[in-house]
Design a protein around this motif. Structure first.
Motif, PDB file in Angstrom:
ATOM      1  N   ARG A 173       0.830  -1.223   0.000  1.00 26.29           N
ATOM      2  CA  ARG A 173       0.000   0.000   0.000  1.00 26.29           C
ATOM      3  C   ARG A 173       0.859   1.265   0.000  1.00 26.29           C
ATOM      4  NH1 ARG A 173      -3.232  -3.299   3.574  1.00 26.29           N
ATOM      5  NH2 ARG A 173      -5.275  -3.757   2.645  1.00 26.29           N
ATOM      6  N   TRP A 174       1.981   1.190  -0.638  1.00 26.15           N
ATOM      7  CA  TRP A 174       2.831   2.367  -0.839  1.00 26.15           C
ATOM      8  C   TRP A 174       2.711   2.776  -2.298  1.00 26.15           C
ATOM      9  CZ3 TRP A 174       7.954   3.710   1.858  1.00 26.15           C
ATOM     10  CH2 TRP A 174       7.819   3.563   3.249  1.00 26.15           C
ATOM     11  N   ARG A 175       1.962   3.825  -2.550  1.00 32.13           N
ATOM     12  CA  ARG A 175       1.779   4.302  -3.929  1.00 32.13           C
ATOM     13  C   ARG A 175       2.798   5.391  -4.228  1.00 32.13           C
ATOM     14  NH1 ARG A 175      -1.308   4.239  -8.236  1.00 32.13           N
ATOM     15  NH2 ARG A 175      -2.702   2.680  -7.305  1.00 32.13           N
ATOM     16  N   TRP A 176       3.581   5.126  -5.253  1.00 33.78           N
ATOM     17  CA  TRP A 176       4.617   6.079  -5.642  1.00 33.78           C
ATOM     18  C   TRP A 176       3.978   7.325  -6.253  1.00 33.78           C
ATOM     19  CZ3 TRP A 176       7.187   6.348 -10.900  1.00 33.78           C
ATOM     20  CH2 TRP A 176       8.291   7.201 -10.889  1.00 33.78           C
ATOM     21  N   THR A 177       4.431   8.506  -5.819  1.00 35.82           N
ATOM     22  CA  THR A 177       3.857   9.763  -6.305  1.00 35.82           C
ATOM     23  C   THR A 177       4.876  10.639  -7.019  1.00 35.82           C
ATOM     24  OG1 THR A 177       4.245  10.759  -4.120  1.00 35.82           O
ATOM     25  CG2 THR A 177       2.058   9.807  -4.541  1.00 35.82           C
ATOM     26  N   GLY A 178       6.128  10.184  -7.119  1.00 36.36           N
ATOM     27  CA  GLY A 178       7.131  10.956  -7.838  1.00 36.36           C
ATOM     28  C   GLY A 178       8.385  11.147  -7.019  1.00 36.36           C
ATOM     29  N   GLN A 233      10.961  14.006  -4.827  1.00 34.59           N
ATOM     30  CA  GLN A 233      11.191  15.283  -4.160  1.00 34.59           C
ATOM     31  C   GLN A 233      12.708  15.431  -4.032  1.00 34.59           C
ATOM     32  OE1 GLN A 233       8.872  16.010  -0.596  1.00 34.59           O
ATOM     33  NE2 GLN A 233      10.553  17.191   0.305  1.00 34.59           N
ATOM     34  N   ASP A 234      13.259  16.269  -4.895  1.00 40.67           N
ATOM     35  CA  ASP A 234      14.712  16.312  -5.059  1.00 40.67           C
ATOM     36  C   ASP A 234      15.180  14.922  -5.493  1.00 40.67           C
ATOM     37  OD1 ASP A 234      14.782  19.019  -4.361  1.00 40.67           O
ATOM     38  OD2 ASP A 234      14.816  18.523  -2.213  1.00 40.67           O
ATOM     39  N   SER A 235      16.052  14.270  -4.718  1.00 39.63           N
ATOM     40  CA  SER A 235      16.547  12.948  -5.107  1.00 39.63           C
ATOM     41  C   SER A 235      15.765  11.816  -4.466  1.00 39.63           C
ATOM     42  CB  SER A 235      18.024  12.808  -4.723  1.00 39.63           C
ATOM     43  OG  SER A 235      18.186  12.918  -3.309  1.00 39.63           O
ATOM     44  N   ALA A 236      14.771  12.131  -3.627  1.00 44.31           N
ATOM     45  CA  ALA A 236      14.042  11.109  -2.886  1.00 44.31           C
ATOM     46  C   ALA A 236      12.730  10.757  -3.584  1.00 44.31           C
ATOM     47  CB  ALA A 236      13.757  11.583  -1.471  1.00 44.31           C
ATOM     48  N   ALA A 237      12.389   9.461  -3.567  1.00 43.81           N
ATOM     49  CA  ALA A 237      11.086   9.015  -4.072  1.00 43.81           C
ATOM     50  C   ALA A 237      10.037   9.230  -2.997  1.00 43.81           C
ATOM     51  CB  ALA A 237      11.158   7.540  -4.444  1.00 43.81           C
ATOM     52  N   GLY A 244      -2.947  -3.106 -10.768  1.00 38.51           N
ATOM     53  CA  GLY A 244      -1.790  -2.274 -10.463  1.00 38.51           C
ATOM     54  C   GLY A 244      -1.072  -1.686 -11.655  1.00 38.51           C
ATOM     55  N   SER A 245      -1.280  -2.229 -12.850  1.00 37.53           N
ATOM     56  CA  SER A 245      -0.587  -1.722 -14.046  1.00 37.53           C
ATOM     57  C   SER A 245      -1.437  -0.638 -14.699  1.00 37.53           C
ATOM     58  CB  SER A 245      -0.319  -2.863 -15.036  1.00 37.53           C
ATOM     59  OG  SER A 245       0.512  -3.839 -14.457  1.00 37.53           O
ATOM     60  N   ASP A 246      -1.348   0.566 -14.170  1.00 39.22           N
ATOM     61  CA  ASP A 246      -2.228   1.627 -14.658  1.00 39.22           C
ATOM     62  C   ASP A 246      -1.517   2.642 -15.550  1.00 39.22           C
ATOM     63  OD1 ASP A 246      -0.730   3.075 -12.813  1.00 39.22           O
ATOM     64  OD2 ASP A 246      -2.333   3.179 -11.329  1.00 39.22           O
ATOM     65  N   GLY A 247      -0.200   2.528 -15.709  1.00 38.20           N
ATOM     66  CA  GLY A 247       0.528   3.422 -16.594  1.00 38.20           C
ATOM     67  C   GLY A 247       0.665   4.851 -16.095  1.00 38.20           C
ATOM     68  N   GLN A 248       0.267   5.123 -14.857  1.00 38.47           N
ATOM     69  CA  GLN A 248       0.329   6.500 -14.362  1.00 38.47           C
ATOM     70  C   GLN A 248       1.759   6.996 -14.179  1.00 38.47           C
ATOM     71  OE1 GLN A 248      -2.203   7.224 -10.980  1.00 38.47           O
ATOM     72  NE2 GLN A 248      -3.990   6.269 -11.927  1.00 38.47           N
ATOM     73  N   TRP A 249       2.689   6.053 -14.156  1.00 42.58           N
ATOM     74  CA  TRP A 249       4.094   6.436 -14.022  1.00 42.58           C
ATOM     75  C   TRP A 249       4.613   7.198 -15.252  1.00 42.58           C
ATOM     76  CZ3 TRP A 249       6.651   4.378 -18.101  1.00 42.58           C
ATOM     77  CH2 TRP A 249       6.124   3.215 -18.676  1.00 42.58           C
ATOM     78  N   ALA A 250       3.912   7.058 -16.376  1.00 45.88           N
ATOM     79  CA  ALA A 250       4.408   7.649 -17.623  1.00 45.88           C
ATOM     80  C   ALA A 250       4.619   9.161 -17.488  1.00 45.88           C
ATOM     81  CB  ALA A 250       3.444   7.336 -18.760  1.00 45.88           C
ATOM     82  N   ALA A 251       3.651   9.847 -16.893  1.00 44.10           N
ATOM     83  CA  ALA A 251       3.760  11.301 -16.764  1.00 44.10           C
ATOM     84  C   ALA A 251       4.953  11.684 -15.891  1.00 44.10           C
ATOM     85  CB  ALA A 251       2.472  11.864 -16.181  1.00 44.10           C
ATOM     86  N   MET A 252       5.255  10.869 -14.896  1.00 49.10           N
ATOM     87  CA  MET A 252       6.380  11.176 -14.013  1.00 49.10           C
ATOM     88  C   MET A 252       7.708  11.070 -14.753  1.00 49.10           C
ATOM     89  SD  MET A 252       5.187   9.210 -10.560  1.00 49.10           S
ATOM     90  CE  MET A 252       3.444   8.977 -10.212  1.00 49.10           C
ATOM     91  N   LEU A 253       7.842  10.061 -15.621  1.00 52.15           N
ATOM     92  CA  LEU A 253       9.079   9.912 -16.370  1.00 52.15           C
ATOM     93  C   LEU A 253       9.206  10.982 -17.447  1.00 52.15           C
ATOM     94  CD1 LEU A 253       9.707   6.080 -16.774  1.00 52.15           C
ATOM     95  CD2 LEU A 253      10.422   7.653 -14.978  1.00 52.15           C
ATOM     96  N   VAL A 254       8.100  11.313 -18.098  1.00 47.23           N
ATOM     97  CA  VAL A 254       8.139  12.396 -19.094  1.00 47.23           C
ATOM     98  C   VAL A 254       8.600  13.690 -18.435  1.00 47.23           C
ATOM     99  CG1 VAL A 254       6.709  13.839 -20.587  1.00 47.23           C
ATOM    100  CG2 VAL A 254       6.434  11.354 -20.635  1.00 47.23           C
TER     101      VAL A 254
END
Length: 390
Positions: A129-134, A136-140, A169-179
């Motif tokens: 239940r740890w959802r990655w949000t991006g 903050q500086d070098s920290a996730a 769980g495979s929702d692709g929301q990480w794409a915007a973070m990498l872009v």
């Protein structure tokens, strides 16, 4: 602060975690869901197909336009290695008649339980239940049941899946973070997907019926396989394997009697049928199942009384469809992180110290053990490279 952070608790992420733990790194795995490997468990509901027991060249041929970095990962961890890995976790395997390899239990859960237990014994911290949000500086940063948490890791492996089956769980929301970090992505597209067909009412009684012993053609691709008639269209391995061609707009053609030529079919149809109905006559002389006859009536009806014409339709039946099922209904996805954005160790060129693995990379393969093998292989490859980094 931790040595190594894995974001995503599917097969690729867990394999990366084990590689890092074996290298002596302090490892944390974070996953947004209440349990790990949810898509892996779903895949095992109908019998967990781990890999294939076939010549390696034939195995590799199932990965279209094989990227060299994917080839390197599979060279280091291929089908034989997958089988040895399962055995090491106490799960004996067997090879079925189609060269597919399964655990003897046919289930994913015993394998996953054993794997998570071994990771825990190696000191890996498993955060649910740890959802990655991006970042903050070098920290996730993560949203967790205990509020926002941050982890500043020396190396990070992203194993976040593709963009299908969002509920797992495979929702692709990480794409915007990498872009946002300067990573150019390939657009997500459905892979291993069924096709949409708006059936007429007479097909309703055939929903769920299998189509066995057929030849399927889309563009330049032709294969022997199976499919299933569903309320939404056609599903199954034969359709899934043709997804790249169908996605590109190729027509789908079915040969309903691949072991007979058109001349033999026509001569059989021409036999006297007496008072037997035309459809029963076809069933008897050609051994065509009712669902195949129903397909003929759906796409070539009314049935021609000229044996040569009907024979040609049986051998090459065009299937009118409305394209692939939506992305979220696909078994897997194409698109994501292109291999050109990665170095040889699967580290993001735009983000030193951050690696990527699994289905979030831009590759595709048919079902039947190929998907899982490549996820495990790229996870191990990224994990080993991350362990050697810095």
């Amino acid at each position: 602060m931790t040595d190594a952070l894995i974001i995503g608790g599917g097969p690729a992420g867990l394999m990366a975690a084990e590689a890092l733990a074996d290298a002596g790194r302090q490892v944390t795995v974070a996953d947004a869901k209440p349990s790990f490997g949810r898509k892996f468990l779903m895949a095992g509901k109908s019998g967990l197909n781990l890999t294939r027991d076939e010549p390696f060249d034939r195995f590799l041929a199932s990965y279209p336009d094989m990227p060299p970095r994917l080839r390197a990962a599979l060279d280091a961890f291929g089908p034989e290695d997958v089988q040895a890995w399962a055995r090491d976790l106490g799960q004996e395997v067997f090879t079925g008649s189609t060269a597919r390899v399964f655990p003897k239990t046919m289930k994913a859960s015993p394998l996953l339980r054993a794997w998570l237990a071994r990771l825990t014994e190696k000191g890996v911290t498993l955060q649910r239940r740890w959802r990655w949000t991006g970042w903050q500086d070098s920290a996730a940063t993560f949203d967790t049941p205990d509020g926002q948490q941050t982890i500043d890791a020396q190396v990070t492996v992203l194993a976040l899946g593709g963009a299908s089956w969002a509920r797992l769980g495979s929702d692709g929301q990480w794409a915007a973070m990498l872009v946002g970090q300067g990573v150019d992505l390939a657009p997500f597209q459905p892979s291993n997907a069924g096709i949409r067909i708006d059936w007429t009412p007479h097909m309703t009684r055939h929903f769920g019926a299998p189509l066995k012993n057929i030849r399927l053609t889309a563009g330049a691709e032709t294969l022997r396989g199976e499919a299933m008639i569903s309320a939404r269209g056609l599903e199954g391995g034969g359709i899934y394997a043709l997804t790249p061609a169908l996605r590109g707009g190729a027509d789908l053609i079915l040969d309903l009697a691949p072991d007979r030529d058109a001349g033999d079919i026509a001569s059989r149809i021409a036999k006297p049928r007496g008072k037997t109905s035309y459809t029963n006559h076809l069933r008897k002389v050609l051994k065509l199942e009712p669902q195949k006859i129903a397909l003929l009536m759906e796409f070539a009806g009314p049935l021609s009384n000229f044996p040569e014409v009907l024979a040609q339709q049986i051998k090459a039946l065009p299937i009118r469809h409305s394209g692939l099922r939506p992305l979220d209904e696909a078994i897997s996805t194409a698109g994501g992180v292109p291999f050109d954005a990665l170095d040889d160790g699967l580290m993001l060129r735009a983000m030193p110290g951050v690696f990527a693995a699994g289905e979030m990379l831009d590759w595709e393969a048919p079902t039947g053990g190929y998907l899982l093998t490549a996820c495990l292989a790229t996870g191990l490859h990224a994990g080993r490279a991350a362990a050697a980094h810095g």
